[in-house]
Design a protein around this motif. Structure first.
Motif, PDB file in Angstrom:
ATOM      1  N   LEU A  73       0.842  -1.190   0.000  1.00 50.23           N
ATOM      2  CA  LEU A  73       0.000   0.000   0.000  1.00 50.23           C
ATOM      3  C   LEU A  73       0.883   1.249   0.000  1.00 50.23           C
ATOM      4  CD1 LEU A  73      -2.493  -1.265   2.726  1.00 50.23           C
ATOM      5  CD2 LEU A  73      -2.965  -1.076   0.268  1.00 50.23           C
ATOM      6  N   PRO A  74       0.326   2.420  -0.347  1.00 49.50           N
ATOM      7  CA  PRO A  74       1.165   3.627  -0.395  1.00 49.50           C
ATOM      8  C   PRO A  74       1.584   4.134   0.967  1.00 49.50           C
ATOM      9  CG  PRO A  74      -1.113   4.170  -0.897  1.00 49.50           C
ATOM     10  CD  PRO A  74      -1.024   2.679  -0.873  1.00 49.50           C
ATOM     11  N   SER A  75       0.897   3.679   2.030  1.00 51.73           N
ATOM     12  CA  SER A  75       1.261   4.107   3.378  1.00 51.73           C
ATOM     13  C   SER A  75       0.714   3.114   4.388  1.00 51.73           C
ATOM     14  CB  SER A  75       0.704   5.501   3.682  1.00 51.73           C
ATOM     15  OG  SER A  75       1.040   5.899   5.006  1.00 51.73           O
ATOM     16  N   VAL A  76       1.391   3.009   5.527  1.00 47.81           N
ATOM     17  CA  VAL A  76       0.835   2.218   6.625  1.00 47.81           C
ATOM     18  C   VAL A  76      -0.255   2.993   7.354  1.00 47.81           C
ATOM     19  CG1 VAL A  76       2.917   0.840   6.952  1.00 47.81           C
ATOM     20  CG2 VAL A  76       2.639   2.975   8.241  1.00 47.81           C
ATOM     21  N   ASP A  77      -0.359   4.298   7.065  1.00 48.37           N
ATOM     22  CA  ASP A  77      -1.363   5.129   7.723  1.00 48.37           C
ATOM     23  C   ASP A  77      -2.462   5.570   6.761  1.00 48.37           C
ATOM     24  OD1 ASP A  77      -0.963   5.678  10.593  1.00 48.37           O
ATOM     25  OD2 ASP A  77       1.034   6.328   9.956  1.00 48.37           O
ATOM     26  N   ARG A  78      -3.544   6.058   7.348  1.00 44.55           N
ATOM     27  CA  ARG A  78      -4.680   6.568   6.588  1.00 44.55           C
ATOM     28  C   ARG A  78      -4.237   7.748   5.718  1.00 44.55           C
ATOM     29  NH1 ARG A  78      -9.596   9.713   6.913  1.00 44.55           N
ATOM     30  NH2 ARG A  78     -11.426   8.382   6.526  1.00 44.55           N
ATOM     31  N   GLU A  79      -4.796   7.843   4.512  1.00 47.11           N
ATOM     32  CA  GLU A  79      -4.393   8.910   3.597  1.00 47.11           C
ATOM     33  C   GLU A  79      -4.634  10.290   4.199  1.00 47.11           C
ATOM     34  OE1 GLU A  79      -4.984  10.230  -1.078  1.00 47.11           O
ATOM     35  OE2 GLU A  79      -6.530   9.019  -0.106  1.00 47.11           O
ATOM     36  N   HIS A  80      -5.824  10.529   4.712  1.00 48.19           N
ATOM     37  CA  HIS A  80      -6.144  11.803   5.366  1.00 48.19           C
ATOM     38  C   HIS A  80      -6.327  11.520   6.860  1.00 48.19           C
ATOM     39  CE1 HIS A  80      -6.594  13.845   1.526  1.00 48.19           C
ATOM     40  NE2 HIS A  80      -7.368  12.857   1.117  1.00 48.19           N
ATOM     41  N   ASP A  81      -5.301  11.773   7.645  1.00 43.50           N
ATOM     42  CA  ASP A  81      -5.345  11.425   9.071  1.00 43.50           C
ATOM     43  C   ASP A  81      -4.986  12.603   9.966  1.00 43.50           C
ATOM     44  OD1 ASP A  81      -2.616  11.695   8.744  1.00 43.50           O
ATOM     45  OD2 ASP A  81      -2.118   9.876   9.858  1.00 43.50           O
ATOM     46  N   GLU A  82      -5.027  13.822   9.411  1.00 37.38           N
ATOM     47  CA  GLU A  82      -4.724  15.043  10.163  1.00 37.38           C
ATOM     48  C   GLU A  82      -3.298  15.040  10.703  1.00 37.38           C
ATOM     49  OE1 GLU A  82      -7.817  14.973  13.093  1.00 37.38           O
ATOM     50  OE2 GLU A  82      -9.291  15.860  11.733  1.00 37.38           O
ATOM     51  N   GLY A  83      -2.410  14.331  10.020  1.00 36.91           N
ATOM     52  CA  GLY A  83      -1.004  14.316  10.417  1.00 36.91           C
ATOM     53  C   GLY A  83      -0.702  13.475  11.647  1.00 36.91           C
ATOM     54  N   LYS A  84      -1.619  12.599  12.050  1.00 38.19           N
ATOM     55  CA  LYS A  84      -1.398  11.804  13.267  1.00 38.19           C
ATOM     56  C   LYS A  84      -0.337  10.735  13.064  1.00 38.19           C
ATOM     57  CE  LYS A  84      -6.142  12.534  14.861  1.00 38.19           C
ATOM     58  NZ  LYS A  84      -7.461  11.903  15.138  1.00 38.19           N
ATOM     59  N   LEU A  85      -0.320  10.084  11.915  1.00 34.02           N
ATOM     60  CA  LEU A  85       0.687   9.072  11.578  1.00 34.02           C
ATOM     61  C   LEU A  85       0.824   8.019  12.687  1.00 34.02           C
ATOM     62  CD1 LEU A  85       3.374  11.461  10.064  1.00 34.02           C
ATOM     63  CD2 LEU A  85       1.855   9.935   8.802  1.00 34.02           C
ATOM     64  N   LEU A  86      -0.312   7.504  13.124  1.00 36.68           N
ATOM     65  CA  LEU A  86      -0.336   6.623  14.291  1.00 36.68           C
ATOM     66  C   LEU A  86       0.458   5.333  14.070  1.00 36.68           C
ATOM     67  CD1 LEU A  86      -4.066   7.044  15.360  1.00 36.68           C
ATOM     68  CD2 LEU A  86      -2.034   8.200  16.285  1.00 36.68           C
ATOM     69  N   ALA A  87       0.323   4.724  12.900  1.00 32.04           N
ATOM     70  CA  ALA A  87       1.028   3.467  12.653  1.00 32.04           C
ATOM     71  C   ALA A  87       2.526   3.686  12.489  1.00 32.04           C
ATOM     72  CB  ALA A  87       0.442   2.768  11.421  1.00 32.04           C
ATOM     73  N   HIS A  88       2.911   4.743  11.771  1.00 28.47           N
ATOM     74  CA  HIS A  88       4.336   5.063  11.663  1.00 28.47           C
ATOM     75  C   HIS A  88       4.942   5.247  13.057  1.00 28.47           C
ATOM     76  CE1 HIS A  88       3.481   6.199   7.399  1.00 28.47           C
ATOM     77  NE2 HIS A  88       4.768   5.971   7.207  1.00 28.47           N
ATOM     78  N   LYS A  89       4.317   6.061  13.865  1.00 29.78           N
ATOM     79  CA  LYS A  89       4.858   6.354  15.195  1.00 29.78           C
ATOM     80  C   LYS A  89       4.895   5.101  16.063  1.00 29.78           C
ATOM     81  CE  LYS A  89       3.395  11.207  15.230  1.00 29.78           C
ATOM     82  NZ  LYS A  89       2.458  12.192  15.811  1.00 29.78           N
ATOM     83  N   ALA A  90       3.856   4.287  15.982  1.00 28.56           N
ATOM     84  CA  ALA A  90       3.804   3.073  16.803  1.00 28.56           C
ATOM     85  C   ALA A  90       4.898   2.096  16.398  1.00 28.56           C
ATOM     86  CB  ALA A  90       2.424   2.424  16.678  1.00 28.56           C
ATOM     87  N   PHE A  91       5.101   1.906  15.100  1.00 26.42           N
ATOM     88  CA  PHE A  91       6.112   0.951  14.637  1.00 26.42           C
ATOM     89  C   PHE A  91       7.517   1.407  15.017  1.00 26.42           C
ATOM     90  CE2 PHE A  91       9.121  -0.457  11.345  1.00 26.42           C
ATOM     91  CZ  PHE A  91       9.043  -1.826  11.559  1.00 26.42           C
ATOM     92  N   TRP A  92       7.802   2.701  14.829  1.00 26.51           N
ATOM     93  CA  TRP A  92       9.141   3.219  15.151  1.00 26.51           C
ATOM     94  C   TRP A  92       9.285   3.578  16.631  1.00 26.51           C
ATOM     95  CZ3 TRP A  92       8.472   6.213  10.086  1.00 26.51           C
ATOM     96  CH2 TRP A  92       9.130   5.547   9.035  1.00 26.51           C
ATOM     97  N   ASN A  93       8.216   3.456  17.398  1.00 28.33           N
ATOM     98  CA  ASN A  93       8.219   3.812  18.813  1.00 28.33           C
ATOM     99  C   ASN A  93       8.646   5.269  19.009  1.00 28.33           C
ATOM    100  OD1 ASN A  93       7.694   3.193  21.520  1.00 28.33           O
ATOM    101  ND2 ASN A  93       9.849   2.739  21.932  1.00 28.33           N
ATOM    102  N   VAL A  94       8.066   6.139  18.185  1.00 30.99           N
ATOM    103  CA  VAL A  94       8.322   7.575  18.269  1.00 30.99           C
ATOM    104  C   VAL A  94       7.179   8.221  19.037  1.00 30.99           C
ATOM    105  CG1 VAL A  94       8.481   9.714  16.952  1.00 30.99           C
ATOM    106  CG2 VAL A  94       9.705   7.678  16.179  1.00 30.99           C
ATOM    107  N   LYS A  95       7.504   8.796  20.185  1.00 34.42           N
ATOM    108  CA  LYS A  95       6.480   9.413  21.030  1.00 34.42           C
ATOM    109  C   LYS A  95       6.325  10.907  20.754  1.00 34.42           C
ATOM    110  CE  LYS A  95       7.300   6.006  24.700  1.00 34.42           C
ATOM    111  NZ  LYS A  95       8.313   5.215  23.946  1.00 34.42           N
ATOM    112  N   ASP A  96       7.426  11.563  20.401  1.00 34.79           N
ATOM    113  CA  ASP A  96       7.414  12.996  20.125  1.00 34.79           C
ATOM    114  C   ASP A  96       8.351  13.245  18.950  1.00 34.79           C
ATOM    115  OD1 ASP A  96       7.666  15.750  20.023  1.00 34.79           O
ATOM    116  OD2 ASP A  96       7.968  16.014  22.167  1.00 34.79           O
TER     117      ASP A  96
END
Length: 259
Positions: A179-202
């Motif tokens: 898929l083109p992204s692990v996150d929703r196309e329009h997600d208001e910049g939350k990038l929840l899956a990216h952050k969760a996978f990389w364990n990025v909190k801030d």
């Protein structure tokens, strides 16, 4: 050519399975994120054209303009979402990994199709052993048009935050998806899956336990005839000092034997 790993696994290196999508300057090139197709064109200096067929050059000498995130198979590091610069070329230092190919049909949740934690958990439990360093997710339906699809404003399926956390907690370092992204196309910049996978909190003040060596590869294509299971993955990138690079993931079937 055969390779033997740990006196246990046999790999036939003469039978690669390329799961990348080639980059072209035609309408067949896939596109995401609202951009135009790639540009591949000869260099022009006055009346000199860097194209042998034009009769004024002894070589083909092209410029290429493309975006790794929007124009095909690419591999990215956590620098894709952080305030500070991190390069995929510095993050990915090993290139062979035991991997698991799984196939899932994203679930309809509201207006979206989502890959859930339960689906990933079930798929990993069903297929093969538990030594995977990478997971390769093939989604259904798996049609040839993925290789030329125009994804912009189509709300493609994506990975739930819980599924991304599960993959991270399974100690999988490399996530590949068609898929083109692990996150929703329009997600208001939350990038929840990216952050969760990389364990990025801030993203502006990176935590010390963020996963600097983990990568996400998007826009692959795995043909239907390739069976789910364990493979050796060769994850090839170009040496770009950038958050992402076009990439060429290649799979090799694994045979186990006793010596």
């Amino acid at each position: 050519m055969l390779a033997v790993i740990d006196n246990q696994y046999q790999i036939d290196l003469s039978k690669p399975i390329d799961i990348s999508i080639p980059l072209t300057n035609t309408e067949e090139n896939p596109i995401a994120w609202y951009i135009e197709k790639p540009v591949i064109e000869p260099v022009v200096f006055g009346d000199w054209i860097g194209k042998v067929s034009e009769g004024k050059s002894s070589t083909n000498f092209n410029n290429i303009f493309f975006n790794p995130h929007g124009h095909g198979t690419h591999t990215e590091c956590l620098g894709h979402i952080t305030n500070d610069f991190y390069s995929i070329n510095q993050s990915l230092k090993q290139f062979f990994f035991f991997s698991r190919l799984v196939t899932v049909a994203p679930e309809k949740i509201g207006e979206d199709f989502v890959i859930t934690k339960e689906q990933i958990s079930n798929a990993l439990n069903i297929t093969g052993s538990s030594h995977s360093q990478a997971i390769i997710i093939r989604t259904l339906p798996n049609q040839e048009d993925k290789k030329s699809k125009k994804y912009s404003n189509t709300n493609p399926p994506y990975l739930s935050e819980e599924a991304a956390v599960f993959i991270r907690e399974s100690e999988i370092q490399h996530l590949l998806i068609d898929l083109p992204s692990v996150d929703r196309e329009h997600d208001e910049g939350k990038l929840l899956a990216h952050k969760a996978f990389w364990n990025v909190k801030d993203t502006h003040n990176l935590n010390s336990d963020a996963r600097f060596e983990a990568t996400i590869t998007e826009m692959i294509f795995v043909p239907n005839e390739i069976k789910d299971g364990d493979y050796l993955l060769n994850l090839q990138i170009a040496s770009f000092e950038n958050d992402a690079s076009p990439s060429k993931p290649v799979l090799y079937a694994i045979e186990t034997f006793d010596i």
